[in-house]
Design an enzyme around this catalytic site. Sequence first.
Site, PDB file in Angstrom:
ATOM      1  N   HIS A 142       0.823  -1.207   0.000  1.00 38.11           N
ATOM      2  CA  HIS A 142       0.000   0.000   0.000  1.00 38.11           C
ATOM      3  C   HIS A 142       0.862   1.264   0.000  1.00 38.11           C
ATOM      4  CE1 HIS A 142      -3.072   2.759   2.181  1.00 38.11           C
ATOM      5  NE2 HIS A 142      -3.209   2.833   0.881  1.00 38.11           N
ATOM      6  N   GLU A 154       3.082   0.347   3.115  1.00 37.43           N
ATOM      7  CA  GLU A 154       2.655  -0.681   4.059  1.00 37.43           C
ATOM      8  C   GLU A 154       2.712  -2.030   3.363  1.00 37.43           C
ATOM      9  OE1 GLU A 154      -0.490   1.825   6.774  1.00 37.43           O
ATOM     10  OE2 GLU A 154      -1.257   0.981   4.911  1.00 37.43           O
ATOM     11  N   ASN A 192      -4.272   4.582   7.533  1.00 26.92           N
ATOM     12  CA  ASN A 192      -5.673   5.003   7.468  1.00 26.92           C
ATOM     13  C   ASN A 192      -6.433   4.684   8.749  1.00 26.92           C
ATOM     14  OD1 ASN A 192      -5.507   6.231   5.020  1.00 26.92           O
ATOM     15  ND2 ASN A 192      -6.189   4.454   3.850  1.00 26.92           N
TER      16      ASN A 192
HETATM   17  P1  NAI Z   1      -7.242   5.501 -10.910  1.00 30.24           P
HETATM   18  O1  NAI Z   1      -8.684   5.546 -11.169  1.00 30.24           O
HETATM   19  O2  NAI Z   1      -6.422   6.749 -11.065  1.00 30.24           O
HETATM   20  O3  NAI Z   1      -6.573   4.373 -11.842  1.00 30.24           O
HETATM   21  C1  NAI Z   1      -7.081   3.075 -11.958  1.00 30.24           C
HETATM   22  C2  NAI Z   1      -6.681   2.530 -13.319  1.00 30.24           C
HETATM   23  O4  NAI Z   1      -6.981   1.154 -13.343  1.00 30.24           O
HETATM   24  C3  NAI Z   1      -7.414   3.181 -14.481  1.00 30.24           C
HETATM   25  O5  NAI Z   1      -6.478   3.610 -15.442  1.00 30.24           O
HETATM   26  C4  NAI Z   1      -8.305   2.046 -15.032  1.00 30.24           C
HETATM   27  O6  NAI Z   1      -8.461   2.105 -16.425  1.00 30.24           O
HETATM   28  C5  NAI Z   1      -7.523   0.827 -14.616  1.00 30.24           C
HETATM   29  N1  NAI Z   1      -8.321  -0.376 -14.458  1.00 30.24           N
HETATM   30  C6  NAI Z   1      -9.528  -0.502 -13.883  1.00 30.24           C
HETATM   31  N2  NAI Z   1      -9.907  -1.804 -13.875  1.00 30.24           N
HETATM   32  C7  NAI Z   1      -8.907  -2.497 -14.468  1.00 30.24           C
HETATM   33  C8  NAI Z   1      -8.694  -3.887 -14.748  1.00 30.24           C
HETATM   34  N3  NAI Z   1      -9.595  -4.786 -14.407  1.00 30.24           N
HETATM   35  N4  NAI Z   1      -7.542  -4.236 -15.322  1.00 30.24           N
HETATM   36  C9  NAI Z   1      -6.624  -3.331 -15.680  1.00 30.24           C
HETATM   37  N5  NAI Z   1      -6.766  -2.003 -15.452  1.00 30.24           N
HETATM   38  C10 NAI Z   1      -7.895  -1.598 -14.845  1.00 30.24           C
HETATM   39  O7  NAI Z   1      -7.067   4.896  -9.444  1.00 30.24           O
HETATM   40  P2  NAI Z   1      -5.914   5.162  -8.366  1.00 30.24           P
HETATM   41  O8  NAI Z   1      -6.239   6.367  -7.568  1.00 30.24           O
HETATM   42  O9  NAI Z   1      -4.594   5.074  -9.016  1.00 30.24           O
HETATM   43  O10 NAI Z   1      -6.126   3.904  -7.392  1.00 30.24           O
HETATM   44  C11 NAI Z   1      -5.751   2.602  -7.763  1.00 30.24           C
HETATM   45  C12 NAI Z   1      -5.732   1.729  -6.541  1.00 30.24           C
HETATM   46  O11 NAI Z   1      -4.845   2.268  -5.562  1.00 30.24           O
HETATM   47  C13 NAI Z   1      -7.066   1.549  -5.836  1.00 30.24           C
HETATM   48  O12 NAI Z   1      -7.117   0.255  -5.302  1.00 30.24           O
HETATM   49  C14 NAI Z   1      -6.997   2.573  -4.723  1.00 30.24           C
HETATM   50  O13 NAI Z   1      -7.818   2.252  -3.635  1.00 30.24           O
HETATM   51  C15 NAI Z   1      -5.527   2.460  -4.342  1.00 30.24           C
HETATM   52  N6  NAI Z   1      -4.964   3.633  -3.690  1.00 30.24           N
HETATM   53  C16 NAI Z   1      -5.237   4.901  -4.150  1.00 30.24           C
HETATM   54  C17 NAI Z   1      -4.672   6.002  -3.516  1.00 30.24           C
HETATM   55  C18 NAI Z   1      -4.940   7.387  -3.992  1.00 30.24           C
HETATM   56  O14 NAI Z   1      -4.659   8.348  -3.265  1.00 30.24           O
HETATM   57  N7  NAI Z   1      -5.455   7.590  -5.203  1.00 30.24           N
HETATM   58  C19 NAI Z   1      -3.771   5.851  -2.346  1.00 30.24           C
HETATM   59  C20 NAI Z   1      -3.478   4.480  -2.030  1.00 30.24           C
HETATM   60  C21 NAI Z   1      -4.090   3.431  -2.658  1.00 30.24           C
END
Ligand code: NAI
Length: 506
Positions: A142, A154, A192
């Site tokens: 994480h 993490e 968190n």
């Molecule tokens: P985001 O929405 O910016 O990016 C997600 C990407 O994954 C998108 O480009 C989408 O097209 C792609 N995607 C969706 N389903 C898919 C699949 N089945 N196979 C391949 N690609 C797929 O999201 P973000 O913010 O980068 O978050 C990603 C992960 O990281 C989530 O699990 C989120 O909870 C976690 N996270 C996010 C944080 C943040 O501050 N944004 C901090 C820590 C963890």
Amino acid sequence: MKPVYAHIAVVGTGAMGRGIAQIAAQAGSTVTLYDTQPAAMAAAQQAITSQWDKLLEKGRMDAATVAACKARLQCASTLADLASCDLVVEAIVERLEVKAALFAQLEEIVRPDAVLASNTSSLSITAIAAKLKHPQRVAGYHFFNPVPLMKVVEVIAGLKTESTVCTGLSEYARQMGHTPVTAQDTPGFIVNHAGRGYGTEALRIVSEGVADFATIDRILKDQAGFKLGPFELMDLTALDVSHPVMESIYHQYYEEPRYRPSVITAQRLAGGMVGRKVGEGFYRYDNNVAQVPPEPPVPQVQDMPPVWVSPRAARRAELLQLLKDLGAKIETGQSPSMHALTLVAPLGFDITTVAVVERLDPARTVGIDMLIDDAATKRRVLATNPATRADMRDAAHALFARDGKAVSVIRDSGGFVTQRVVATIVNIATDICQQRICTPADLETAVTLGLGYPLGPLAMGNLYGPTNVLEVLFNMQTVYGDTRYRPSPWLRRRGAIGLSLLHEEE
Ligand code: NAI
């Protein structure tokens, strides 16, 4: 230096995936990007290469390293292209069934010894791995946003994860320039979970009408050294992100009252006032600059009454010295004269209760927060009770502002703003230690690097006095009759001997 994983894949190339890919390539790994949206993949590659160009311009990377990093970054056309990866880091949409389905697909593609890691911030690693053939190679990894700047990660073992998987991920984190902390697979992991105290308690204070957003922000920054006040922070994170996290952790812990979210954020989220990014949150933003209401002026007081200090005041000797330095006329009798401004300095108790218990005239009684050494703070906080006369309130305000230090006057409640928030942070943190979610040392690291607090919660508790923190909690539990303030057994047991027994193996 040879990276722990020579070839890694990052699946999901949004905000997080691209940051992870950048630091992994910088650590010397070949990095393959994959996203179901080809445009997202191309945008990520573009964004990462332009980051490297900027680092080159600033002289933080040399041309040869940048060229090597760019050569190590590639895009996959299908998931099958990830067959030779040693590690896959998943950063896709935060939905359990989608993540589990992706991992099941990956199992059919990668080698049996390849590690599968999830960047989830709120889902259980055990649940993601539950239906896989080899759940022992799945772990949480994480990171925080923005990944290259937030230098902590993490590492989370699910119930079936092999310990060598976490050791490898931790070692790799160090190679990427990050500090790994190890957490048990529990809601919110460390950061968190530990972060619940700050905003949630501040919201409770607002909901009780004790002080407004701006006053609470000022108090916590000036008294306890937080870089951002809780409402500034929520405006930055945005409520569409932080309110669901508050709800999720509360429900995942089966409605544990300590994590109870606030109707204030639910309503503001429904109204679209989510924060800085939309120009309106707890503050209004003009050209991205918060419009902070001015502080109430210091009242002009002609006849300063004499001051009497309760014998039960916290840091009484310091308070008397401060009053002397401010030129106050101090009464030394056993009880205050008819005209005296009566000062009390409780820990946890409200001013009204103290006035009644100590048989003081509530109309002349004002409280001051003495949890923190006055010399260590940039602001003094006073509290009235419902009967406090305006002239007594104004006299206290003017007196404590005499040397130019900022003064906030709040309404009565159990515990002052800083007492409540600090005690809640320390209590939740010690409960994390109690549950063995992580070691005390990792807790301190995770909170300082992940949340940017001035001190780890245990160091904070030690600085302000474990017995003081305990006293605040015990008394607030009495005032509110609410189990959310019950001290964790860990805190109760260590209250007398200090919180930072980091060498302790239990
Ligand atoms: P985001 O929405 O910016 O990016 C997600 C990407 O994954 C998108 O480009 C989408 O097209 C792609 N995607 C969706 N389903 C898919 C699949 N089945 N196979 C391949 N690609 C797929 O999201 P973000 O913010 O980068 O978050 C990603 C992960 O990281 C989530 O699990 C989120 O909870 C976690 N996270 C996010 C944080 C943040 O501050 N944004 C901090 C820590 C963890």
